[in-house]
Write a protein that holds these residues in place. Structure first.
Motif, PDB file in Angstrom:
ATOM      1  N   GLN A 407     -24.840  82.968  15.225  1.00 57.14           N
ATOM      2  CA  GLN A 407     -25.841  81.906  15.226  1.00 57.14           C
ATOM      3  C   GLN A 407     -27.230  82.468  15.520  1.00 57.14           C
ATOM      4  OE1 GLN A 407     -25.888  78.890  14.260  1.00 57.14           O
ATOM      5  NE2 GLN A 407     -27.794  78.137  15.156  1.00 57.14           N
ATOM      6  N   LYS A 425     -14.253  74.989  11.513  1.00 56.15           N
ATOM      7  CA  LYS A 425     -14.896  74.568  12.754  1.00 56.15           C
ATOM      8  C   LYS A 425     -15.651  75.708  13.427  1.00 56.15           C
ATOM      9  CE  LYS A 425     -11.563  70.879  13.760  1.00 56.15           C
ATOM     10  NZ  LYS A 425     -10.550  70.372  14.717  1.00 56.15           N
ATOM     11  N   GLU A 429     -23.836  76.569  12.851  1.00 54.77           N
ATOM     12  CA  GLU A 429     -24.605  75.529  12.171  1.00 54.77           C
ATOM     13  C   GLU A 429     -25.707  76.093  11.279  1.00 54.77           C
ATOM     14  OE1 GLU A 429     -27.725  74.548  15.823  1.00 54.77           O
ATOM     15  OE2 GLU A 429     -26.089  73.166  15.369  1.00 54.77           O
ATOM     16  N   VAL A 432     -25.857  77.054   6.255  1.00 54.83           N
ATOM     17  CA  VAL A 432     -25.921  75.790   5.515  1.00 54.83           C
ATOM     18  C   VAL A 432     -25.435  75.952   4.075  1.00 54.83           C
ATOM     19  CG1 VAL A 432     -27.796  74.908   6.926  1.00 54.83           C
ATOM     20  CG2 VAL A 432     -28.330  76.210   4.852  1.00 54.83           C
TER      21      VAL A 432
END
Length: 449
Positions: A407, A425, A429, A432
């Motif tokens: 990340q 999962k 984030e 994309v």
């Protein structure tokens, strides 16, 4: 009837404890009794040993041909005994394929089916779901539950608490080569010692600076451009018609079932698949097959994968393994200075393994080796970081640490990341964009904005 799982942190000794059941280890003191005579063991290490054996047989073959290994059918004869499992795991079309041509997940399935075929008194499953896609995980879990119901004795060995089946009744928890806690599943999971060891709450350490002379590409330069690309092995088409462009700072998560071509796609980029020369492929501004060398390509790439871990057979210590990432070599074959050593030690600090710097890489657990190879890939802070299931074999805290790394790297945008995973999962984030394999020769691109 009690059914046990052996759980623990990376390098805790849980795999060594499980090996006592089939006599693989010799006790230095103490004794054991009542051990079963027919034990089958399925693990990442056993999978690596089988692949190594296949390679040795290939290297001893003087015929001028490419050997893809023993046909799957020969591994699983008589087929009639395991036809049910072959069907459940969708392996029929692979029976005449060579073992070495299979994906990591597919070889995992072969090892599991062969173990079940032996009808063992005790089946030891060390991380049995690692490398499997979501459908295969469900099928294997349900099949093993039925075997357990039918009386098959099973010991489950795991790094991940969330993958322990419901039918496990008791847990032995290992840490630092000691049996720390044992008892019912509920009691062990709730014990303060286990909660403390599996909980990740540490601050993410600062990354060391990039090495001097780090290779940098122009900001406008696309890293990879593929036009109508396909991967074909004989009559088996993995995928075709792929048009894909990877631009600097655009991070991609790559998903799809076992055997759909994800690893083969990555090998086109790294130059480890010879089909890169028959496809229209630009990598770091170079047309493949235009006179570039493999080193021209690899200088811009950092790589973590199961095949790299299996290939890394050099007799070297942990520190040298990390340093080798600066030179894109397996092993270290040149004198290195203090600057390289200090940089490697800083990365070992980041992954929490500095105390193992002088240990042999081969003496580490599978999960510890994986962390070392992650540091090896990161040390040169490459233009493109390729991560093929990087969390495979990692315990919960190490996995959370690596995902936090990804990340942060993605947000910083100094490095472009390709991340293959069977765990939706666990996609950070910042990823994309998705490249999705459907297992039926086609791919789908999502989030390409």
């Amino acid at each position: 009837m009690q059914t046990w799982a052996i759980l623990g942190t990376n390098g805790s000794g849980k795999s060594a404890l499980s090996c006592l059941f089939d006599g693989d280890l010799v006790l230095s003191h103490g004794s054991s009794k009542g051990l079963p005579s027919n034990v089958m063991y399925v693990s990442l290490e056993a999978q690596a040993k089988q692949i190594e054996q296949e390679r040795r047989e290939d290297e001893s073959d003087l015929l001028d041909r490419i050997d893809l290994g023993t046909p799957v059918r020969a591994f699983l004869e008589p087929i009639s005994e395991v036809r049910h499992w072959i069907s459940l795991l969708r392996m029929e079309h692979l029976l005449d394929q060579g073992f070495r041509s299979l994906s990591t997940g597919e070889t995992r399935k072969v090892m599991l089916i062969r173990a079940l075929q032996a009808k063992p008194d005790l089946l030891i499953l060390d991380e049995p779901l690692e490398g499997l896609d979501q459908v295969s995980r469900r099928v294997v879990s349900e099949g093993l539950a039925q075997l357990k119901h039918n009386g098959q004795a099973i010991i489950w060995v795991a790094n991940r608490l969330d993958e322990i089946p419901d039918w496990i009744t008791h847990i032995a928890f290992m840490h630092d080569a000691k049996l720390l806690v044992q008892g019912t599943k509920e009691d062990v999971i709730a014990s303060p010692e286990v909660i403390g060891l599996l909980h990740f709450d540490q601050a993410l350490p600062d990354f060391p600076p990039p090495p001097k002379g780090r290779k940098v590409l122009p900001n406008h330069q696309a890293l990879v451009e593929m036009t109508d690309v396909s991967i074909v092995y004989g009559e088996r088409v993995l995928f075709e018609g792929l048009n894909w462009c990877i631009k600097p700072g655009e991070h991609w998560a790559i998903e799809g079932p076992n055997g759909s071509g994800k690893t083969s796609l990555l090998q086109l980029i790294t130059g480890d698949n010879p089909q890169c020369y028959r496809n229209q492929l630009m990598v770091f501004g170079m047309r493949r097959g235009s006179g570039e060398t493999i080193w021209d390509i690899k200088q811009y790439i950092g790589l973590v994968s199961a095949s790299l871990q299996w290939d890394y057979r050099a007799s070297t210590n942990v520190l040298s393994t990390v340093i080798s990432g600066l030179y894109d070599s397996i092993g270290l074959y040149r004198a290195t200075g203090d600057v390289d050593k200090q940089l490697a030690l800083q990365w070992l600090d980041v992954i929490g393994l500095r105390h193992l710097a002088n240990q042999s890489l081969q003496h580490l657990s599978y999960g510890e080796q994986r962390l070392v190879l992650i540091a090896r890939a990161l040390i040169k802070q490459p233009a493109l970081l390729i991560l093929d299931e990087p969390c495979q074999g990692l315990d919960d805290p190490s996995r959370h640490l690596v995902l936090a790394f990804l990340q942060r790297l993605a947000v910083q945008r100094m490095i472009t990341l390709l991340y293959v995973t069977h765990q939706p999962k666990e996609i950070p984030e910042a990823f994309v964009r998705r490249l999705e394999f459907d297992g039926n020769k086609t791919l789908r691109i999502r989030g390409d904005i």
